[in-house]
Scaffold this motif. Structure first.
Motif, PDB file in Angstrom:
ATOM      1  N   GLU A  98      32.248  49.452  36.156  1.00  0.00           N
ATOM      2  CA  GLU A  98      33.606  49.096  35.734  1.00  0.00           C
ATOM      3  C   GLU A  98      34.611  50.242  35.859  1.00  0.00           C
ATOM      4  OE1 GLU A  98      32.945  47.097  32.002  1.00  0.00           O
ATOM      5  OE2 GLU A  98      32.137  45.375  33.075  1.00  0.00           O
ATOM      6  N   GLU A 136      28.917  38.366  43.086  1.00  0.00           N
ATOM      7  CA  GLU A 136      30.309  38.755  42.876  1.00  0.00           C
ATOM      8  C   GLU A 136      31.146  37.634  42.236  1.00  0.00           C
ATOM      9  OE1 GLU A 136      30.318  41.994  42.780  1.00  0.00           O
ATOM     10  OE2 GLU A 136      32.109  42.180  44.016  1.00  0.00           O
ATOM     11  N   HIS A 140      32.998  38.532  38.974  1.00  0.00           N
ATOM     12  CA  HIS A 140      34.448  38.763  39.084  1.00  0.00           C
ATOM     13  C   HIS A 140      35.311  37.511  39.154  1.00  0.00           C
ATOM     14  CE1 HIS A 140      33.643  42.909  39.280  1.00  0.00           C
ATOM     15  NE2 HIS A 140      33.189  42.931  40.505  1.00  0.00           N
ATOM     16  N   PRO A 143      36.434  36.771  43.810  1.00  0.00           N
ATOM     17  CA  PRO A 143      36.468  38.015  44.597  1.00  0.00           C
ATOM     18  C   PRO A 143      36.991  37.805  46.006  1.00  0.00           C
ATOM     19  CG  PRO A 143      34.242  37.149  44.524  1.00  0.00           C
ATOM     20  CD  PRO A 143      35.090  36.230  43.679  1.00  0.00           C
ATOM     21  N   LYS A 187      38.030  46.144  33.662  1.00  0.00           N
ATOM     22  CA  LYS A 187      37.300  44.950  34.094  1.00  0.00           C
ATOM     23  C   LYS A 187      38.062  44.251  35.220  1.00  0.00           C
ATOM     24  CE  LYS A 187      34.218  42.986  30.614  1.00  0.00           C
ATOM     25  NZ  LYS A 187      33.167  43.833  31.047  1.00  0.00           N
ATOM     26  N   THR A 188      37.386  44.091  36.369  1.00  0.00           N
ATOM     27  CA  THR A 188      38.047  43.472  37.528  1.00  0.00           C
ATOM     28  C   THR A 188      38.547  42.068  37.196  1.00  0.00           C
ATOM     29  OG1 THR A 188      36.666  44.749  39.002  1.00  0.00           O
ATOM     30  CG2 THR A 188      37.710  42.817  39.959  1.00  0.00           C
ATOM     31  N   SER A 189      37.690  41.273  36.504  1.00  0.00           N
ATOM     32  CA  SER A 189      38.088  39.883  36.231  1.00  0.00           C
ATOM     33  C   SER A 189      39.372  39.849  35.387  1.00  0.00           C
ATOM     34  CB  SER A 189      36.953  39.129  35.538  1.00  0.00           C
ATOM     35  OG  SER A 189      36.525  39.854  34.414  1.00  0.00           O
ATOM     36  N   SER A 273      40.498  47.698  40.670  1.00  0.00           N
ATOM     37  CA  SER A 273      41.296  46.732  39.916  1.00  0.00           C
ATOM     38  C   SER A 273      42.306  47.377  38.974  1.00  0.00           C
ATOM     39  CB  SER A 273      40.368  45.816  39.132  1.00  0.00           C
ATOM     40  OG  SER A 273      39.613  46.588  38.240  1.00  0.00           O
TER      41      SER A 273
END
Ligand code: MEV
Length: 319
Positions: A98, A136, A140, A143, A187-189, A273
């Protein structure tokens, strides 16, 4: 089937194009050779269970945040009909999770490669990326595929979602990128859905930023072709400005970029991100790179890496 097999992958750094790549605009990303993941599969002679040492127990007891990796591993086990084969899956990763360095994609790529090597089956690049996407998507949400494409490449890439994934070559023999980890999780999401909300709620401000970030990536590709490192630095600063406007920077990342520029960086920006994670700074030579790295560590970076552009090799074509 072999007794032992390995799969390798790399950390990724997005040089230009994070977030806009989700909306079909181009990106430039590079694998970082010194920060790698190795997955090893080894047959257990007398065992009955599948062990997964890295995750500290049998695969079905993996923690919830590893659901993506667990799902991918179970998918590969059924793909190869390996339900009754006892083996140990061990993952060694130098990537902090992360931090925008593509930890989950690199883990997925290494696991897929290890399975195909273990079962001695050829793996094409499109198969590899499709399988990594199983993980992924769970980790995510939506993605672009850029992380997996970079983690599995041994050259910088030019990437447009679902359209282009090609290696690029350029000549910057003395420059390097300094990568500095803020130690803050991003966090990418969360970052991707924050940008999505901005695009939906405020299209008149967010969409032009996405478009401009795509244009910056195009200009960066031209600057690479003409070895214009000064322009690359300026484009990095412009990206950082636009990413901050999109809401994915924070005080620490902004401060790190400023400190890098105060210490001779040609430009600096967050990478990945955002909301935490790493910044990257372009240094003209090794002396400047060391100075930037030292200054960022003094400012609180938990780790720094210096990636020169000297050592990239064209792919041999294997997945
Ligand atoms: C995450 O490493 C990069 C993002 O552009 C998301 C994606 O490409 O899927 C933020």
């Amino acid at each position: 089937m072999k007794n032992k097999a390995t799969g390798k992958s790399y950390a990724k750094i997005i040089w230009f194009g994070e977030h806009n790549v989700v909306y079909g605009k181009p990106a430039i990303a590079i694998p970082i050779y010194s920060v790698d993941v190795t997955a090893t599969i080894e047959k257990i002679q007398n065992g009955q269970e599948i062990h997964c040492r890295y995750f500290d127990g049998p695969i079905n007891e993996m923690a919830d945040n590893l659901l993506g990796v667990k799902t991918l591993t179970n998918h590969l086990i059924s793909l190869f009909g390996a339900q009754n084969i006892a083996f140990d899956l061990n993952i060694q990763s130098k990537l902090p999770a992360e931090r925008g360095m593509g930890s989950s994609a690199a883990t997925a790529i290494a696991i897929v490669r290890a399975f195909f090597d273990f079962f001695e089956v050829n793996l094409t690049r499109s198969q590899l990326l499709k399988l990594a996407n199983i993980e992924e998507k769970i980790t995510h949400g939506n993605p672009s595929g850029l992380d997996s494409a970079t983690a599995s490449s041994n050259m910088p890439i030019w990437f447009v979602k679902n359209e282009i994934n090609e290696q690029i070559d350029f000549n910057l023999p003395t420059s390097s990128l300094v990568i500095a980890d803020s130690g803050i999780e991003g966090k990418t999401s969360e970052a991707v859905s924050l940008v999505h909300d901005n695009v939906v709620d405020e299209p008149e401000t967010a969409q032009p930023l996405i478009n401009e970030l795509g244009k910056i990536a195009e200009s960066a590709r031209e600057a690479l072709a003409t070895t214009d490192d000064e322009l690359l630095g300026k484009l990095m600063n412009q990206s950082q400005h636009d990413l901050a406007e999109l809401g994915v920077s924070n005080h620490t990342l902004d401060t790190f970029c400023q400190i890098a520029c105060d210490n001779h960086a040609l430009g600096a920006k967050l990478t990945g991100s955002g909301l935490g994670g790493c910044v990257i700074a372009l240094a003209k030579n090794q002396t400047d790179a060391q100075q930037i790295s030292t200054a960022l560590r003094k400012a609180g970076a938990t780790q720094t890496w210096i990636q020169s552009f000297k050592n990239y090799q064209f792919s041999t074509g294997e997945a």
